[in-house]
Design a protein around this motif. Structure first.
Motif, PDB file in Angstrom:
ATOM      1  N   VAL A   1      10.634  51.921  78.180  1.00  0.00           N
ATOM      2  CA  VAL A   1      10.063  51.682  76.616  1.00  0.00           C
ATOM      3  C   VAL A   1      10.675  52.347  75.183  1.00  0.00           C
ATOM      4  N   PRO A   2      11.782  52.029  74.653  1.00  0.00           N
ATOM      5  CA  PRO A   2      11.700  52.982  73.408  1.00  0.00           C
ATOM      6  C   PRO A   2      10.815  53.162  72.701  1.00  0.00           C
ATOM      7  N   LYS A   3      10.859  54.718  72.624  1.00  0.00           N
ATOM      8  CA  LYS A   3      10.331  55.642  71.637  1.00  0.00           C
ATOM      9  C   LYS A   3      10.577  55.381  69.787  1.00  0.00           C
ATOM     10  N   TYR A   4      10.475  56.820  69.125  1.00  0.00           N
ATOM     11  CA  TYR A   4      10.531  57.136  67.983  1.00  0.00           C
ATOM     12  C   TYR A   4      10.008  58.454  68.100  1.00  0.00           C
ATOM     13  N   ASP A   5      10.514  59.651  68.378  1.00  0.00           N
ATOM     14  CA  ASP A   5       9.660  60.792  68.377  1.00  0.00           C
ATOM     15  C   ASP A   5       9.396  62.178  68.265  1.00  0.00           C
ATOM     16  N   GLU A   6       9.600  63.286  68.552  1.00  0.00           N
ATOM     17  CA  GLU A   6      10.273  64.050  68.411  1.00  0.00           C
ATOM     18  C   GLU A   6      10.154  64.948  69.552  1.00  0.00           C
ATOM     19  N   PHE A   7      11.510  65.326  69.401  1.00  0.00           N
ATOM     20  CA  PHE A   7      11.798  66.129  71.397  1.00  0.00           C
ATOM     21  C   PHE A   7      11.759  67.486  70.901  1.00  0.00           C
ATOM     22  N   VAL A   8      11.413  67.979  71.677  1.00  0.00           N
ATOM     23  CA  VAL A   8      11.646  69.354  71.694  1.00  0.00           C
ATOM     24  C   VAL A   8      12.500  70.072  72.510  1.00  0.00           C
ATOM     25  N   PHE A   9      13.328  70.711  72.686  1.00  0.00           N
ATOM     26  CA  PHE A   9      14.835  70.986  72.971  1.00  0.00           C
ATOM     27  C   PHE A   9      14.143  72.614  73.339  1.00  0.00           C
ATOM     28  N   GLU A  10      15.334  72.589  74.311  1.00  0.00           N
ATOM     29  CA  GLU A  10      14.974  74.068  75.330  1.00  0.00           C
ATOM     30  C   GLU A  10      14.859  75.364  73.987  1.00  0.00           C
ATOM     31  N   ASP A  11      15.262  75.222  73.246  1.00  0.00           N
ATOM     32  CA  ASP A  11      15.212  76.571  71.996  1.00  0.00           C
ATOM     33  C   ASP A  11      14.406  76.727  70.978  1.00  0.00           C
ATOM     34  N   GLY A  12      13.175  75.558  71.441  1.00  0.00           N
ATOM     35  CA  GLY A  12      12.338  76.049  70.838  1.00  0.00           C
ATOM     36  C   GLY A  12      12.585  75.210  70.031  1.00  0.00           C
ATOM     37  N   SER A  13      13.463  74.042  69.152  1.00  0.00           N
ATOM     38  CA  SER A  13      13.732  73.564  68.021  1.00  0.00           C
ATOM     39  C   SER A  13      13.099  72.113  68.037  1.00  0.00           C
ATOM     40  N   THR A  14      12.918  71.200  67.500  1.00  0.00           N
ATOM     41  CA  THR A  14      12.209  69.654  67.217  1.00  0.00           C
ATOM     42  C   THR A  14      13.269  68.872  66.302  1.00  0.00           C
ATOM     43  N   LYS A  15      13.362  67.643  67.168  1.00  0.00           N
ATOM     44  CA  LYS A  15      14.181  66.492  66.363  1.00  0.00           C
ATOM     45  C   LYS A  15      13.343  65.184  66.720  1.00  0.00           C
ATOM     46  N   MET A  16      13.341  64.345  65.334  1.00  0.00           N
ATOM     47  CA  MET A  16      12.409  63.280  65.566  1.00  0.00           C
ATOM     48  C   MET A  16      13.850  62.445  66.303  1.00  0.00           C
ATOM     49  N   LEU A  17      13.619  61.451  67.292  1.00  0.00           N
ATOM     50  CA  LEU A  17      14.810  61.417  68.268  1.00  0.00           C
ATOM     51  C   LEU A  17      14.031  59.847  68.109  1.00  0.00           C
ATOM     52  N   VAL A  18      15.675  58.997  69.653  1.00  0.00           N
ATOM     53  CA  VAL A  18      15.073  57.787  70.035  1.00  0.00           C
ATOM     54  C   VAL A  18      14.729  58.267  71.914  1.00  0.00           C
TER      55      VAL A  18
ATOM     56  N   ASN B   1      21.150  67.838  91.478  1.00  0.00           N
ATOM     57  CA  ASN B   1      20.928  67.191  90.324  1.00  0.00           C
ATOM     58  C   ASN B   1      19.351  66.996  89.407  1.00  0.00           C
ATOM     59  N   VAL B   2      18.545  67.976  89.961  1.00  0.00           N
ATOM     60  CA  VAL B   2      17.498  68.252  89.057  1.00  0.00           C
ATOM     61  C   VAL B   2      17.121  69.883  89.166  1.00  0.00           C
ATOM     62  N   GLN B   3      16.599  70.218  88.325  1.00  0.00           N
ATOM     63  CA  GLN B   3      16.615  71.422  87.202  1.00  0.00           C
ATOM     64  C   GLN B   3      14.562  71.479  88.016  1.00  0.00           C
ATOM     65  N   GLN B   4      14.285  72.758  88.069  1.00  0.00           N
ATOM     66  CA  GLN B   4      13.009  73.543  87.997  1.00  0.00           C
ATOM     67  C   GLN B   4      12.059  72.786  87.589  1.00  0.00           C
ATOM     68  N   ASN B   5      12.118  71.825  85.866  1.00  0.00           N
ATOM     69  CA  ASN B   5      11.702  72.264  84.632  1.00  0.00           C
ATOM     70  C   ASN B   5      11.569  70.694  84.624  1.00  0.00           C
ATOM     71  N   GLY B   6      12.514  69.888  85.995  1.00  0.00           N
ATOM     72  CA  GLY B   6      12.842  68.762  85.490  1.00  0.00           C
ATOM     73  C   GLY B   6      13.666  67.744  84.771  1.00  0.00           C
ATOM     74  N   LYS B   7      14.618  68.812  84.342  1.00  0.00           N
ATOM     75  CA  LYS B   7      15.413  68.674  83.837  1.00  0.00           C
ATOM     76  C   LYS B   7      16.879  67.864  84.496  1.00  0.00           C
TER      77      LYS B   7
END
Length: 161
Positions: free
Chosen positions: A36-53, A102-108
């Motif tokens: 399901v597509p959403k437009y929401d705030e995404f938190v990057f690993e460095d703590g910065s955020t951005k509104m993304l699909v 293919n998957v890191q401990q944090n789920g990435k």
């Protein structure tokens, strides 16, 4: 026209290539209908955020002949399709992440497909299909072990006195 198109047109207007991103999302959700597509705030690993699909939902995976639905979150950067999507597996409360190639401990998720990403040869649908294949070979999640109730002293080998 898909019911999602007006939402995507609005959500993708700040993207560098909104038409390509919309096309990619529509192709992906046509094949993988639980996303399901959403437009929401995404938190990057460095703590910065951005509104993304984001695409949030499950993908069907077959492992050892059994079907499973793997919960994932896909983030399309505003530079899409020139940058690969960021993907995470999202374990439910009864699941744990199984780190692997293919998957890191944090789920990435870190697929070779993402590392080699080069538009126009690579796209969102292809990446999801590669994730389905990779998850069928090495599942990124597993069931949380059932905890056994603590013995209170009245039980003997699972029976009470």
């Amino acid at each position: 026209m898909s019911a999602c198109e007006p939402f995507l047109r609005s959500s993708l207007q700040k993207y560098k290539h909104p038409d390509v991103a919309k096309f990619d999302v529509l192709n992906a959700i046509t094949i993988f209908g639980d996303l399901v597509p959403k437009y929401d705030e995404f938190v990057f690993e460095d703590g910065s955020t951005k509104m993304l699909v984001l695409l949030d939902g499950t993908i069907p995976v077959t492992y050892q002949g059994k079907g499973y639905n793997i919960p994932i979150l896909i983030c399309l950067l505003d530079s899409h399709p020139n940058s690969p999507p960021i993907v995470f597996v999202k374990p439910s409360s009864n699941m744990l992440i199984r780190p692997g190639r293919n998957v890191q401990q944090n789920g990435k998720v870190n697929l070779q497909y993402q590392r080699k990403w080069k538009y126009p040869n690579y796209n969102l649908l292809g990446m999801i299909q590669m994730l389905v294949i990779a998850s069928g070979e090495q599942p990124p999640l597993y069931s949380r072990p059932q905890t056994q109730p603590a013995l209170t002293g009245g039980e003997v080998f699972g029976r009470t006195k």
